[in-house]
Enzyme design. Structure first.
Site, PDB file in Angstrom:
ATOM      1  N   THR A 175       0.819  -1.205   0.000  1.00  0.00           N
ATOM      2  CA  THR A 175       0.000   0.000   0.000  1.00  0.00           C
ATOM      3  C   THR A 175       0.859   1.263   0.000  1.00  0.00           C
ATOM      4  O   THR A 175       1.865   1.348   0.709  1.00  0.00           O
ATOM      5  CB  THR A 175      -0.920   0.004   1.231  1.00  0.00           C
ATOM      6  OG1 THR A 175      -1.743  -1.155   1.189  1.00  0.00           O
ATOM      7  CG2 THR A 175      -1.801   1.243   1.259  1.00  0.00           C
ATOM      8  N   GLY A 220       2.225  -2.827   8.267  1.00  0.00           N
ATOM      9  CA  GLY A 220       2.598  -3.130   9.640  1.00  0.00           C
ATOM     10  C   GLY A 220       4.025  -3.616   9.718  1.00  0.00           C
ATOM     11  O   GLY A 220       4.556  -4.196   8.759  1.00  0.00           O
ATOM     12  N   GLU A 480      -6.605  -5.367   3.462  1.00  0.00           N
ATOM     13  CA  GLU A 480      -6.804  -6.450   2.493  1.00  0.00           C
ATOM     14  C   GLU A 480      -8.097  -6.298   1.707  1.00  0.00           C
ATOM     15  O   GLU A 480      -8.803  -7.264   1.440  1.00  0.00           O
ATOM     16  CB  GLU A 480      -6.766  -7.810   3.194  1.00  0.00           C
ATOM     17  CG  GLU A 480      -5.431  -8.125   3.839  1.00  0.00           C
ATOM     18  CD  GLU A 480      -4.262  -8.024   2.878  1.00  0.00           C
ATOM     19  OE1 GLU A 480      -4.389  -8.467   1.728  1.00  0.00           O
ATOM     20  OE2 GLU A 480      -3.215  -7.479   3.273  1.00  0.00           O
TER      21      GLU A 480
END
Length: 771
Positions: A175, A220, A480
């Site tokens: 992303t 993350g 997701e």
């Protein structure tokens, strides 16, 4: 049946320990359950008492660890920086415990020998931590799986040992600041630089973030923890040709002192609603050079001259399938983990609702007793709020397990080079995971919040456990695949099936045997063949309708409910197909506008598809256990109570989405009272089992972290204890004077800053404005 004391048999509890008194209301609830919660616990753990004992012993490693590092007692009072650093300490201690316990032995996978993160035991221990996700989570959730599926044997032999020993800690960087779901629009580039043009020996890649919006943002583990990243970038080969999105392993930090490498800038994205342990990060690359072989090369390679080739025996289709399956596995984990998140919320809310009493009970034996009050769980509103959520948590368990098993099988087939995994199969599992991820996470997030509201004022306390549970779970609705966008992916797949049925291509339809979409074929065929089902001035009507004399018992029939849900999806899907086809006949309507105008209808189809799959998998799972007979750990009473959950959930969703069923004619308006009578009956049947169904999930108090959901029901002392632990109380002086008094409040109370001085005193605090 339950006694008034807990047992010392559970290894998660200290031993020896004096018996703990159980709240009498909870004790009565447990005694009234007509089934064995432990049998359901054994089933959820994999089908045997030994597996339950194994899980409990693993959880005991965390709960009873002498180091104290796993304590969550102060979580609600810590800044996120402290939460992050403490979570790192927890992970290091977790690794120490795993190594000491010998976790990581995998005889069936010699390539993963010693790799603790890919074992079931490790997953159990991570869940037992009962904390926000660890800062290292993306290392095993996405980084290692990407190496396993997309890198060749030589690359795996270099990198997996480093991952196993935690010398290499990685994340998955896809992303970007300006792009998320649309991966084709990602801007990060990896350009091949030949040796003769100034590259390293054999050539190398130059990874670059050309714009602000191309910065990786949100992954993350990226901010401060990872020293490597699996970066998703546009591959520009030696001829300057853009070969699309590929994976590259990019070093971020020194493996000696963790300092950032040249050209790499990373950091944390800042405060978030939840996930406070996790360093979701940003990263920008300024012409960072990496070796040629740091491109994932299982399915495609680039040689020393920058020539791009597909691997012999592989294809771009195979590579995209494997990459897609890896992404879908993460979605499947989100779906499956939702069952526990929702079950934890239900456990807290239902136990508290059984303990909490409110409202004078006129039916009490002693009507002169002013303290005779209702258990909150006996109110129909509370049952309607909580019991279907409890039932749904079990449905999500069955479907989550089914989807994970199916994806693992598909991945193994693809990696082995099997040709049996067709586009139809991959498209089907894509539609399934997209529909389920969208609906399940939305339903679970809303459900957790409803559980919090159902606890009244005390649900607003952090010590309820529901606030952090909700805030932590909320991200699941976005990661997701955003839940509002995923239904489009579902419809694209389902519309292909509609087209095949309309064309009468029987050979192509055979490919759908065994898929989740297969149930749609017969209802769609009957819709298309029936002139009565199609109307120019209204939606299609189902070829199946409940008879006029349908009773409450008929509504409680699982086969009848499943058939109604099948026809619901088929009719709504067919209407979308007709809407799109009709819109395109309008010369003023572009394909994009027609699609955009149909988005709301598409969302309803996706929801219907998800609901049917959840109910079907729940039903099939129970039928499988029935067929096992004495070989199943579930006896007749356990299957009976779970069947009641299934019926309640089917009726609840029918009531919630009643307009769909009325629109297609499966249910008539005259049958609504019968439907709701059946729903009331289903709640009545399940009410005595509510607390025991929560107990069957076997959540330790350590994991729930809730003053309201304690197993012993000793709620009110726990609330007061949590209040007294707050720094505002702890850091008051011996006279009870709180923080801020000397610095601020004293100026008002003693110093007279707020004192009114009238004009007669000559003061400056008169009523006339001086602004």
């Amino acid at each position: 049946m339950s006694s008034n004391t807990t047992s010392n048999a559970d290894p998660r509890h200290p031993s020896p320990t004096p018996p703990t008194t159980i709240n009498p209301d909870l004790s009565a609830e447990r005694a009234s359950a007509p089934f064995s919660p432990l049998r359901i616990t054994n089933f959820l753990d994999g089908g045997s008492a030994s597996l339950t004992d194994r899980r409990r012993r693993l959880e005991a490693l965390i709960i009873r660890d002498a180091s104290g590092v796993f304590s969550n007692d102060d979580n609600y009072y810590l800044h996120r920086t402290e939460r992050h650093t403490r979570a790192l300490a927890k992970f290091v201690r977790l690794v120490e415990l795993c190594r000491a316990a010998g976790i990581g032995s995998q005889p069936s996978r010699p390539d993963l020998e010693g790799e603790i993160t890919q074992t079931k035991e490790f997953q159990t221990l991570v869940a037992a931590l009962a904390d926000d996700p660890l800062p290292t989570s993306l290392h095993w959730v996405m980084f290692v799986p990407n190496i396993l599926t997309l890198c060749d044997a030589e690359q795996q032999s270099r990198w997996l040992p480093l991952c196993r020993d935690f010398k290499m800690i990685g994340c998955y960087a896809q992303t970007e600041l300006g792009h998320g779901s649309n991966i084709r629009a990602l801007e990060t580039t990896a350009t091949f630089l030949k040796e003769k043009d100034g590259g390293a020996e054999g050539g190398e890649w130059v990874v670059h973030s050309p714009t602000l919006t191309s910065a990786k943002f949100w992954p993350g583990t990226l901010g401060k923890t990872a020293n490597h990243a699996m970066v998703i970038a546009r591959l520009i080969d030696g001829e300057g040709i853009d070969r699309g999105i590929h994976n590259f392993l990019v070093p971020l930090r020194s493996m000696e002192d963790h300092s950032l490498l040249e050209g790499v800038e990373t950091g944390d994205v800042g405060p978030k609603i939840g996930y406070n342990n996790m360093d979701n990060g940003f990263c920008r690359f300024d012409k960072v050079k990496i070796p040629r072989r740091n491109m994932a090369m299982r399915f495609a390679t680039v040689d020393e001259e920058g020539v791009y080739r597909k691997v012999e025996g592989g294809s771009s289709e195979a590579a995209s399938k494997v990459a897609y399956i890896t992404m879908m596995q993460v979605r499947a984990y989100i779906i499956h983990s939702s069952n526990e998140a929702l079950a934890m919320a239900c456990t807290i809310a239902i136990r508290y609702s059984a303990i909490r009493r409110q409202g004078f009970n006129a039916d009490h034996n002693d009507t002169n007793n002013a303290t005779a009050e209702f258990q909150v769980l006996d109110y129909r509103q509370q049952q309607y709020r909580l019991l279907p959520l409890l039932a749904a948590s079990y449905a999500i368990f069955f479907t989550g397990h089914q989807v994970l098993s199916r994806l693992n099988h598909i991945e193994q087939q693809l990696v082995s080079g099997a040709k049996s995994i067709t586009k139809t199969i991959v498209g089907d599992i894509h539609a399934t995971t997209s529909a389920l991820k969208s609906y399940v996470t939305t339903f679970t997030a809303d459900g957790i919040e409803d559980c919090r509201k159902a606890c009244g004022g005390h649900g607003f306390l952090m010590c309820s456990g529901l606030v952090e549970l909700s805030n932590t779970y909320l991200q699941s609705c976005t990661v997701e695949g955003d839940n509002q966008m995923l239904p489009q992916q579902v419809i694209k797949v389902l519309l292909k099936l509609v087209g095949l049925i309309q064309s009468g291509d029987e050979a192509a339809l055979k490919e759908y045997e065994g898929t989740d979409m297969n149930y749609l074929i017969q209802p769609l065929q009957s819709l298309i063949q029936s002139n009565d089902s199609m109307s120019d001035d209204g939606p299609s009507k189902s070829t199946f309708a409940l008879p006029a004399n349908t009773s409450e018992s008929d509504f409680l029939s699982i086969p009848t409910l499943l058939r109604a849900y099948q026809h619901r999806t088929a009719c709504l899907l067919f209407d979308v197909a007709v809407q799109l086809q009709t819109s395109l006949f309008d010369s003023d309507t572009t394909q994009q506008k027609a699609w955009n105008d149909a988005l709301l209808s598409m969302a309803r189809v996706s929801r219907a598809h998800a609901c049917y799959i959840l109910l079907r998998d729940f039903s099939n799972g129970l039928e499988d256990e029935k067929a096992k007979g004495s070989q199943s750990c579930l006896g007749p009473e356990e299957i009976k109570v779970l069947s009641r959950c299934l019926a309640l959930l089917g009726l609840y969703w029918m009531d919630q989405h009643l307009s769909d069923f009325l629109q297609i004619g499966v249910v008539s308006s005259k049958q609504i009272p019968v439907l709701r009578g059946a729903l009331l009956r289903a709640m009545t049947d399940l009410r005595p089992s509510a607390v025991a169904l929560c107990d069957a999930r076997d959540f330790a108090d350590f994991r729930l972290k809730s003053a309201l959901g304690k197993y012993d029901g000793d709620v009110y002392p726990a609330i007061m204890e949590a209040a007294m632990r707050d720094p505002l109380n702890v850091e008051s002086n011996e006279r009870g004077v709180g923080l801020g008094y000397e610095e601020s409040l004293k100026k008002l109370i003693v110093g007279g800053v707020g004192e009114y001085r009238g004009k007669k005193t000559g003061g400056l605090s008169g009523t006339a404005s001086r602004l």
